[in-house]
Design an enzyme around this catalytic site. Sequence first.
Site, PDB file in Angstrom:
ATOM      1  N   ARG A  38      10.723  20.280  31.107  1.00  0.00           N
ATOM      2  CA  ARG A  38      11.783  21.413  31.298  1.00  0.00           C
ATOM      3  C   ARG A  38      11.383  23.000  31.470  1.00  0.00           C
ATOM      4  NH1 ARG A  38      15.118  18.151  27.980  1.00  0.00           N
ATOM      5  NH2 ARG A  38      14.618  18.970  25.877  1.00  0.00           N
TER       6      ARG A  38
ATOM      7  N   ASP B 128      18.528  15.558  32.578  1.00  0.00           N
ATOM      8  CA  ASP B 128      19.215  14.288  32.216  1.00  0.00           C
ATOM      9  C   ASP B 128      19.518  13.502  33.521  1.00  0.00           C
ATOM     10  OD1 ASP B 128      19.738  14.742  29.219  1.00  0.00           O
ATOM     11  OD2 ASP B 128      20.395  16.466  30.292  1.00  0.00           O
TER      12      ASP B 128
ATOM     13  N   ARG C 257      25.683  39.193  18.539  1.00  0.00           N
ATOM     14  CA  ARG C 257      25.599  37.531  18.197  1.00  0.00           C
ATOM     15  C   ARG C 257      24.432  36.713  18.587  1.00  0.00           C
ATOM     16  NH1 ARG C 257      31.096  34.924  18.045  1.00  0.00           N
ATOM     17  NH2 ARG C 257      32.704  36.748  17.459  1.00  0.00           N
TER      18      ARG C 257
ATOM     19  N   ARG D 247      23.471  31.923  37.875  1.00  0.00           N
ATOM     20  CA  ARG D 247      23.296  31.036  36.773  1.00  0.00           C
ATOM     21  C   ARG D 247      22.084  30.273  37.041  1.00  0.00           C
ATOM     22  NH1 ARG D 247      24.000  27.422  32.856  1.00  0.00           N
ATOM     23  NH2 ARG D 247      24.575  25.249  33.496  1.00  0.00           N
TER      24      ARG D 247
ATOM     25  N   GLY E 119      21.906  29.749  29.993  1.00  0.00           N
ATOM     26  CA  GLY E 119      22.673  29.430  28.718  1.00  0.00           C
ATOM     27  C   GLY E 119      22.193  30.076  27.619  1.00  0.00           C
TER      28      GLY E 119
ATOM     29  N   SER F 151      20.670  24.161  33.332  1.00  0.00           N
ATOM     30  CA  SER F 151      20.528  22.573  33.610  1.00  0.00           C
ATOM     31  C   SER F 151      21.697  21.868  33.610  1.00  0.00           C
ATOM     32  CB  SER F 151      19.626  22.189  32.313  1.00  0.00           C
ATOM     33  OG  SER F 151      20.384  22.292  31.206  1.00  0.00           O
TER      34      SER F 151
ATOM     35  N   ARG G 275      15.828  31.796  26.255  1.00  0.00           N
ATOM     36  CA  ARG G 275      15.401  31.496  27.860  1.00  0.00           C
ATOM     37  C   ARG G 275      15.682  32.949  28.468  1.00  0.00           C
ATOM     38  NH1 ARG G 275      16.071  25.745  29.630  1.00  0.00           N
ATOM     39  NH2 ARG G 275      14.122  25.194  28.710  1.00  0.00           N
TER      40      ARG G 275
END
Length: 240
Positions: free
Chosen positions: A220, A207, A46, A90, A23, A93, A27
């Site tokens: 993470r 989470d 962007r 993908r 995402g 998380s 990363r």
Amino acid sequence: MPTPTAHVSAAAGDFAEAVLLPGDPLRAQHIAENHLENARQVTAVRNMLGFTGSYKGLPVSVMGTGMGIPSVSIYSHELITEYGVKKLVRVGSCGAVATNVALREVILATGACTDSRVNRRRYAGHDFAAVADFGLLRAAARAAEAQGVPLKAGLVHSADLFYEPLPDPFEPMKRMGVLAVEMECAGLYGLAAEHGVRAMALLTVSDQLVTGERTSSEERQSTFDAMVHVALEALVLDAG
Ligand code: HPA
């Protein structure tokens, strides 16, 4: 639509057939710098950074998608239709809603439920079963086993709202055996079906929404790197 496209500034041929999709664009840069060989940046519209390099000789690209089904759908659509991308993986998380899913575990999203209407739009108002490609799932399961990375395979829920206004939004998920909530898979899987290409998602649990536990940023990162390694090894197995 010619290349560059509305949201991707790469030239035709700049993307590999296989693309990892985190995402967060930073990363994507981290994966390019730490997991790929000879990676070069191919797009930055962007600040949604994309890179192409190789892994064990296999051409692989990586590009950020942003958050949510609309954002992942825009980038993935252009990668598929204008850049010839055939395998979309993908690497993201999720928040666990099942009590037997622990923090930092890796979830293989075999299918994605959703409160979004995008797949009904694609499927004449009916309920489309948004599922991952079996060959990619099998390769990921094998790669995880070979690397000793524990995986849980099952359903996720792709939510349109991160901040839910209604009470107990996770109740239906828990009752129906959904493992975790995230915000992109159902869109990605529906889009892949629409275009006859292959998609899969690996998600680390950032989470635990039942217990309220959260991972630290260092945790993470290390879990994310182990998962990216599984995704890349899966692509090598799938290509072989
Ligand atoms: N909700 C939706 N998406 C997520 C979450 C969450 O709690 N955690 C990580 N991705």
